[in-house]
Design a protein around this motif. Structure first.
Motif, PDB file in Angstrom:
ATOM      1  N   HIS A 117      -1.433  -2.444  -4.403  1.00  0.00           N
ATOM      2  CA  HIS A 117      -2.785  -2.290  -3.859  1.00  0.00           C
ATOM      3  C   HIS A 117      -3.845  -2.053  -4.923  1.00  0.00           C
ATOM      4  O   HIS A 117      -5.032  -2.311  -4.693  1.00  0.00           O
ATOM      5  CB  HIS A 117      -2.809  -1.129  -2.854  1.00  0.00           C
TER       6      HIS A 117
ATOM      7  N   SER B  50      -8.976  -0.740  -0.676  1.00  0.00           N
ATOM      8  CA  SER B  50      -8.107  -0.928  -1.843  1.00  0.00           C
ATOM      9  C   SER B  50      -8.661  -2.026  -2.738  1.00  0.00           C
ATOM     10  O   SER B  50      -9.242  -3.002  -2.258  1.00  0.00           O
ATOM     11  CB  SER B  50      -6.700  -1.314  -1.396  1.00  0.00           C
TER      12      SER B  50
ATOM     13  N   ALA C 290      -7.040   1.520   3.577  1.00  0.00           N
ATOM     14  CA  ALA C 290      -6.504   0.330   2.908  1.00  0.00           C
ATOM     15  C   ALA C 290      -7.566  -0.741   2.736  1.00  0.00           C
ATOM     16  O   ALA C 290      -7.544  -1.491   1.751  1.00  0.00           O
ATOM     17  CB  ALA C 290      -5.324  -0.220   3.702  1.00  0.00           C
TER      18      ALA C 290
ATOM     19  N   PHE D  27       0.850  -1.186   0.000  1.00  0.00           N
ATOM     20  CA  PHE D  27       0.000   0.000   0.000  1.00  0.00           C
ATOM     21  C   PHE D  27       0.892   1.243   0.000  1.00  0.00           C
ATOM     22  O   PHE D  27       2.058   1.177   0.399  1.00  0.00           O
ATOM     23  CB  PHE D  27      -0.875   0.043   1.259  1.00  0.00           C
TER      24      PHE D  27
END
Length: 235
Positions: free
Chosen positions: A36, A68, A65, A10
């Protein structure tokens, strides 16, 4: 056969290369990075969600995240039984994704903590701990500001009843004490698995202690366990 590790990356990940080095150069397995923005994990046997500060920890650690593109396939992989290990920020991402219960709050001290701690192995019937011994004490580093594991009382009771608490902060001799708890985590929890036992989240960093030169090899047992689980061989 070599076990194929996929390591997510990420914006803000900073332990992805540590994880790569641990599994590729120390454990001698296959490893590749997965960006990601990708939507498919590809042909992997194990997924590592590494530590760091994904998306700068904006909103709260792991909250962005979790959305993602790659995470949808991580969730699919996990629900189909694939082993997934989330380390530090990766633990936070897995909780935000609903793959693990609970949440990681600010450390009780309200300070970032970076030091070696000791954790006791509570369960060895998981893909992540089968090469370890019950009650074994690992010396392993932490580096986090939000590692204070919290869950409602009924969730904590279920985790304990199901044997889902895999690692617990302890004294060097294995005693569980308040003083050994670096961040205020409920029940001294350092790592848990899901009910199916194929998803592990842990705050300590096993990838940072796989070589004696760096002060400890204790983290290598976790990666050896995964290799044994997937390939059926000891390394």
């Amino acid at each position: 056969m070599a076990v194929r590790f996929g390591i997510l990356v990420f914006p803000g990940s900073n332990c992805d290369h540590d994880a790569y080095h641990a599994v590729k150069h120390v454990a001698g397995q296959e490893a590749r990075f997965i960006w990601h923005k990708e939507t498919k994990l590809g042909d992997v046997d194990v997924v590592i969600v590494p530590g760091g500060f994904s998306y700068g920890d904006y909103l709260r650690p792991g909250a962005i995240a979790r959305f993602s593109p790659i995470m949808q396939d991580v969730i699919r992989f996990a629900r189909e039984g694939g082993p997934v290990i989330g380390i530090c920020n990766g633990f936070q991402v897995l909780c935000e994704s609903g793959l693990l219960p609970g949440v990681l709050l600010r450390n009780a001290s309200l300070r970032f903590i970076c030091k070696y701690v000791h954790v006791r192995v509570e369960q060895t019937d998981t893909p992540f701990t089968n090469a370890l011994q019950p009650g074994q004490v690992l010396r392993i580093p932490i580096a986090h500001g939000e590692g204070n594991y919290f869950a409602p009382k009924e969730v904590l009771e279920r985790l304990e009843a199901n044997g889902q608490v895999v690692f617990r902060y302890c004294e060097p001799d294995g005693r569980i004490t308040e003083a050994a708890n670096p961040n205020g985590s409920a029940h001294n929890i350092a790592g848990i698995v899901n009910e199916q036992r194929n998803v592990l989240g842990m705050m300590p960093h096993p990838e940072r202690c796989v070589e004696a030169l760096l002060g400890s090899e204790d983290g290598l047992g976790i990666f050896r366990s995964l290799i044994r689980h997937v390939a059926g061989v000891s390394v």
